[in-house]
Scaffold this motif. Structure first.
Motif, PDB file in Angstrom:
ATOM      1  N   ILE A  53       0.419  70.992   3.027  1.00 45.48           N
ATOM      2  CA  ILE A  53       1.435  69.950   3.110  1.00 45.48           C
ATOM      3  C   ILE A  53       0.715  68.608   3.179  1.00 45.48           C
ATOM      4  O   ILE A  53       0.054  68.300   4.179  1.00 45.48           O
ATOM      5  CB  ILE A  53       2.321  70.137   4.346  1.00 45.48           C
ATOM      6  CG1 ILE A  53       2.861  71.575   4.419  1.00 45.48           C
ATOM      7  CG2 ILE A  53       3.469  69.141   4.344  1.00 45.48           C
ATOM      8  CD1 ILE A  53       3.543  71.903   5.733  1.00 45.48           C
ATOM      9  N   ALA A  54       0.832  67.818   2.130  1.00 44.77           N
ATOM     10  CA  ALA A  54       0.125  66.541   2.080  1.00 44.77           C
ATOM     11  C   ALA A  54       0.973  65.510   1.335  1.00 44.77           C
ATOM     12  O   ALA A  54       1.364  65.766   0.189  1.00 44.77           O
ATOM     13  CB  ALA A  54      -1.228  66.703   1.388  1.00 44.77           C
ATOM     14  N   PRO A  55       1.269  64.384   1.976  1.00 45.83           N
ATOM     15  CA  PRO A  55       0.936  64.044   3.371  1.00 45.83           C
ATOM     16  C   PRO A  55       1.860  64.753   4.356  1.00 45.83           C
ATOM     17  O   PRO A  55       3.007  65.039   4.031  1.00 45.83           O
ATOM     18  CB  PRO A  55       1.138  62.530   3.418  1.00 45.83           C
ATOM     19  CG  PRO A  55       2.168  62.259   2.373  1.00 45.83           C
ATOM     20  CD  PRO A  55       1.929  63.256   1.271  1.00 45.83           C
ATOM     21  N   PHE A  56       1.340  64.993   5.550  1.00 48.93           N
ATOM     22  CA  PHE A  56       2.113  65.687   6.583  1.00 48.93           C
ATOM     23  C   PHE A  56       2.812  64.693   7.507  1.00 48.93           C
ATOM     24  O   PHE A  56       3.958  64.911   7.914  1.00 48.93           O
ATOM     25  CB  PHE A  56       1.182  66.593   7.389  1.00 48.93           C
ATOM     26  CG  PHE A  56       1.854  67.392   8.465  1.00 48.93           C
ATOM     27  CD1 PHE A  56       2.836  68.313   8.150  1.00 48.93           C
ATOM     28  CD2 PHE A  56       1.503  67.224   9.807  1.00 48.93           C
ATOM     29  CE1 PHE A  56       3.468  69.051   9.145  1.00 48.93           C
ATOM     30  CE2 PHE A  56       2.111  67.961  10.800  1.00 48.93           C
ATOM     31  CZ  PHE A  56       3.100  68.877  10.476  1.00 48.93           C
ATOM     32  N   ILE A  57       2.127  63.608   7.850  1.00 51.71           N
ATOM     33  CA  ILE A  57       2.692  62.539   8.657  1.00 51.71           C
ATOM     34  C   ILE A  57       2.403  61.219   7.948  1.00 51.71           C
ATOM     35  O   ILE A  57       1.827  61.223   6.846  1.00 51.71           O
ATOM     36  CB  ILE A  57       2.116  62.540  10.091  1.00 51.71           C
ATOM     37  CG1 ILE A  57       0.584  62.399  10.059  1.00 51.71           C
ATOM     38  CG2 ILE A  57       2.533  63.802  10.826  1.00 51.71           C
ATOM     39  CD1 ILE A  57      -0.063  62.348  11.439  1.00 51.71           C
ATOM     40  N   SER A  58       2.759  60.103   8.527  1.00 50.65           N
ATOM     41  CA  SER A  58       2.455  58.821   7.893  1.00 50.65           C
ATOM     42  C   SER A  58       0.954  58.581   7.890  1.00 50.65           C
ATOM     43  O   SER A  58       0.221  59.056   8.771  1.00 50.65           O
ATOM     44  CB  SER A  58       3.153  57.679   8.631  1.00 50.65           C
ATOM     45  OG  SER A  58       2.521  57.414   9.871  1.00 50.65           O
ATOM     46  N   ASP A  59       0.479  57.841   6.916  1.00 51.70           N
ATOM     47  CA  ASP A  59      -0.951  57.548   6.827  1.00 51.70           C
ATOM     48  C   ASP A  59      -1.430  56.764   8.045  1.00 51.70           C
ATOM     49  O   ASP A  59      -2.545  56.991   8.541  1.00 51.70           O
ATOM     50  CB  ASP A  59      -1.262  56.771   5.550  1.00 51.70           C
ATOM     51  CG  ASP A  59      -1.139  57.629   4.301  1.00 51.70           C
ATOM     52  OD1 ASP A  59      -1.227  58.866   4.418  1.00 51.70           O
ATOM     53  OD2 ASP A  59      -0.967  57.066   3.207  1.00 51.70           O
TER      54      ASP A  59
END
Length: 243
Positions: A31-37
């Motif tokens: 899963i990419a991105p999983f959270i904000s950068d």
């Protein structure tokens, strides 16, 4: 379980249906991105700055040996190399490793540092939005929590083939959240998945803000980080569990 933790929330572009299909077919998704950068960068900076790492070594015995980082760095190069050599998979012992770790949530699921950035990310991995997503992707409706540890693999570190199978801990899947930038395959540190005959089926290069999710039990390893790798491989790892 609980709500989203601090600055962490799931990335809005996660394609749940596609990931669920791929997990059912392959037993592994990324899963990419999983959270904000920005949140991933905050976590990365925090983890890299930590000085409380513990070196964990399993060298053919039933119990790992741990060294506090000051004790490890105080050793001579010869002493450290002797320990690495002893940990090397040179016989038929099924499981050996050497890497650095900071445990945040262990088997008892108690968060040891709820106020740090790492502790807040660990709590996020057991929050309602993440648990709901993990249940959906894996098809395991009884997942209700995750444990978590930060890991650092430097030159010479590795994790030999194993399958994470421990019935009493209720493990349904494993995750590796990458905190490593611009990593090359030749530097090692790859999460590798194996056939029953030991062949490598596929591998995952360390990537920033990518969560690799895979079913357990499943044979996998982390290849040895090369002597010429310019940086360490950082991640947060753990298991999704039915408690």
């Amino acid at each position: 379980m609980g709500g989203s933790s601090g600055s962490f929330s799931l990335h809005p572009d996660i394609d749940r249906q596609s990931l669920r299909r791929d997990f059912a077919e392959q037993g592994c998704v990324q899963i990419a991105p999983f959270i904000s950068d920005d949140a991933a960068e905050e976590l990365r900076d925090h983890v890299i700055a930590r000085d409380d790492w513990r070196v964990r070594v399993l060298a053919g015995s039933s119990k790992p040996i741990e060294f506090a980082l000051p004790a490890w760095t105080a050793m001579s190069d010869t002493q450290r190399q002797a320990i690495r050599q002893a940990a090397g998979p040179i016989d038929r012992d099924p499981f050996r490793y050497i890497f650095q770790q900071i445990v945040v949530i262990a088997d008892d699921l108690r968060n040891l540092e709820p106020s740090t950035v790492l502790g807040r990310f660990a709590a996020f991995m057991s929050s309602d939005p993440v648990v709901e997503l993990m249940r959906f992707l894996t098809g395991a409706p009884d997942i209700d929590a995750a444990d978590a540890s930060a890991t650092r693999y430097g030159a010479g570190d590795f994790l030999t083939l194993h399958n994470d199978h421990l019935d009493e801990h209720g493990r349904r899947a494993a995750y590796v959240f990458g905190l490593t930038k611009e990593w090359r395959t030749e530097w090692g540190g790859l999460l590798q998945f194996h056939s029953k005959s030991g062949d490598i089926l596929h591998g995952k290069v360390p990537r920033m803000n990518a969560l690799t999710l895979f079913a357990v039990p499943q044979d996998h390893s982390v290849s040895q980080v090369s002597s010429f790798a310019p940086n360490s491989r950082y991640s947060v790892t753990g298991w999704l569990r039915a408690t």
